[in-house]
Design a protein around this motif. Structure first.
Motif, PDB file in Angstrom:
ATOM      1  N   GLY A 112       0.785  -1.230   0.000  1.00  0.00           N
ATOM      2  CA  GLY A 112       0.000   0.000   0.000  1.00  0.00           C
ATOM      3  C   GLY A 112       0.814   1.275   0.000  1.00  0.00           C
ATOM      4  N   GLY A 114       2.938   2.176  -2.196  1.00  0.00           N
ATOM      5  CA  GLY A 114       3.208   2.677  -3.551  1.00  0.00           C
ATOM      6  C   GLY A 114       4.382   1.965  -4.201  1.00  0.00           C
ATOM      7  N   LYS A 115       4.632   0.750  -3.752  1.00  0.00           N
ATOM      8  CA  LYS A 115       5.757  -0.025  -4.257  1.00  0.00           C
ATOM      9  C   LYS A 115       5.604  -0.317  -5.762  1.00  0.00           C
ATOM     10  N   THR A 116       4.457  -0.899  -6.116  1.00  0.00           N
ATOM     11  CA  THR A 116       4.228  -1.262  -7.516  1.00  0.00           C
ATOM     12  C   THR A 116       4.276  -0.036  -8.420  1.00  0.00           C
ATOM     13  N   THR A 117       3.613   1.022  -7.983  1.00  0.00           N
ATOM     14  CA  THR A 117       3.589   2.259  -8.766  1.00  0.00           C
ATOM     15  C   THR A 117       5.005   2.790  -8.960  1.00  0.00           C
ATOM     16  N   LYS A 256       3.903   9.666  -2.412  1.00  0.00           N
ATOM     17  CA  LYS A 256       2.662  10.368  -2.042  1.00  0.00           C
ATOM     18  C   LYS A 256       2.892  11.720  -1.366  1.00  0.00           C
ATOM     19  N   ASP A 258       2.642  14.436  -2.734  1.00  0.00           N
ATOM     20  CA  ASP A 258       1.664  15.381  -3.274  1.00  0.00           C
ATOM     21  C   ASP A 258       0.399  15.421  -2.429  1.00  0.00           C
ATOM     22  N   GLY A 283       2.902  12.043  -7.316  1.00  0.00           N
ATOM     23  CA  GLY A 283       1.656  11.889  -8.062  1.00  0.00           C
ATOM     24  C   GLY A 283       1.483  10.461  -8.537  1.00  0.00           C
ATOM     25  N   GLU A 284       0.336  10.181  -9.144  1.00  0.00           N
ATOM     26  CA  GLU A 284       0.027   8.808  -9.526  1.00  0.00           C
ATOM     27  C   GLU A 284       0.467   8.453 -10.939  1.00  0.00           C
TER      28      GLU A 284
END
Ligand code: GDP
Length: 303
Positions: A112, A114-117, A256, A258, A283-284
């Motif tokens: 959760g 943001g590892k994959t992103t 994250k 942002d 950002g995403e």
């Protein structure tokens, strides 16, 4: 730079406003101003020990009870925080070591954060620089993790190595490094499961992944990148503590930023762990990952 400025908007607004409030109506930097500043830093999630360090440095610079304008105080604060970030000996150590081929990045962190992103963004960035990348889906405990990584590999246009759910993560890591080597790829990025509920398990799992990939490439991994969610404040510190105890983390990515007014967490983490903050997520989107630069970061923070 623009992305960075935009990404840090919330942190900056909160910070600047609060600093101004800390000194408003004050004609001297006295105990109360310093106390207020301390509160601002704590509220920005800089962390207690780093906050104390910064306040001490400001005290040294500002002779007690001397008049200092908000602008001046801001400038001093900015200079001291920049200096603090640059004191992390490995900070700004640049990008990847191109003499290693493949350069293997093992990515660790809790689910959760943001590892994959971050892996997707990194792959995109490397590809844009003309480097070839192979992804490895070694988080075999969650089907969603593999699916997400497959989506990123398609989006970015890089190959991915995966096995069936529940297979041995170390075996996926082995396959990934081997495949990257066979293809003559520049970089392999390997996702791992970040289950923290059992520290010994985590430690064993990560060291097994390392050991097994070293059968293909003895000096791999060249980088162990810990991903932390910058919006979780003290949790991020706690995760950094746990992961650095479990494995030799060599670089950090803070995501994250942002979405939070607490971007100060980057300052505290860099200071406390003395591990370079290499990337920040603002950002995403695919482009929203930046190589961290301490001076630019502080600049953006105080703008
Ligand atoms: P993982 O479980 O650690 O692999 O986490 P994911 O990569 O799936 O990310 C979890 C959520 O955070 C997703 O909705 C991402 O879009 C979001 N996310 C990741 N990085 C960032 C970032 O830098 N900024 C923002 N705003 N969202 C992010």
């Amino acid at each position: 730079k623009e992305t960075l400025d935009q990404g840090l908007e919330k942190s900056r607004e909160g910070f600047f406003e609060k600093i101004s409030k800390a000194v408003v109506g004050k004609s001297t930097v006295d105990e109360e101003v310093l106390d207020n500043l301390e509160e601002v830093l704590i509220a920005s999630d800089v962390g207690a020990s780093t906050t104390i360090k910064i306040i001490e440095r400001i005290e040294q610079r500002v002779a007690r009870d001397k008049y200092v304008s908000t602008e001046e105080l801001n400038r001093i604060l900015r200079e001291e925080i920049t200096a603090l970030l640059l004191e992390n000996p490995h900070q700004n150590s640049g990008n990847i070591d191109q003499s290693k081929k493949p350069y293997v990045i093992m990515v660790v962190g809790v689910n959760g954060v943001g590892k994959t992103t971050t892996i997707g963004k990194l792959a995109h960035q490397f590809k844009k620089e003309g480097k070839s990348v192979v992804l490895g889906a070694a988080d075999t405990f969650r089907a969603a993790a593999v699916d997400q990584l497959v989506i990123w590999s398609e989006r970015v246009g890089v190959p991915i190595v995966k096995q069936s759910m529940g297979s041995d993560p170390a075996s996926v890591a082995f396959d990934t490094v081997q495949s990257a080597q066979a293809q003559g790829a520049d970089i392999a990025i390997i996702d791992t499961a970040g289950r923290l509920h059992n520290k010994v398990n985590l430690m064993n799992e990560l060291s097994k992944i390392k050991r097994v990939m070293q059968k293909v490439l003895p000096d791999a991994p060249h980088e162990i990148l810990l991903v932390l969610d910058g919006s979780t404040g003290q949790n991020a510190f706690e995760q950094a503590r746990q992961f650095t105890a479990a494995t030799e983390v060599s670089a950090l990515a803070v995501t994250k930023l942002d979405g939070t007014a607490k971007g100060g967490v980057v300052i505290g983490i860099s200071d406390q762990f003395q591990i370079p903050v290499k990337y920040i997520g603002v950002g995403e989107k695919m482009e929203d990952l930046q190589l961290f630069n301490g001076a630019e970061f502080v600049d953006s923070f105080f703008k």
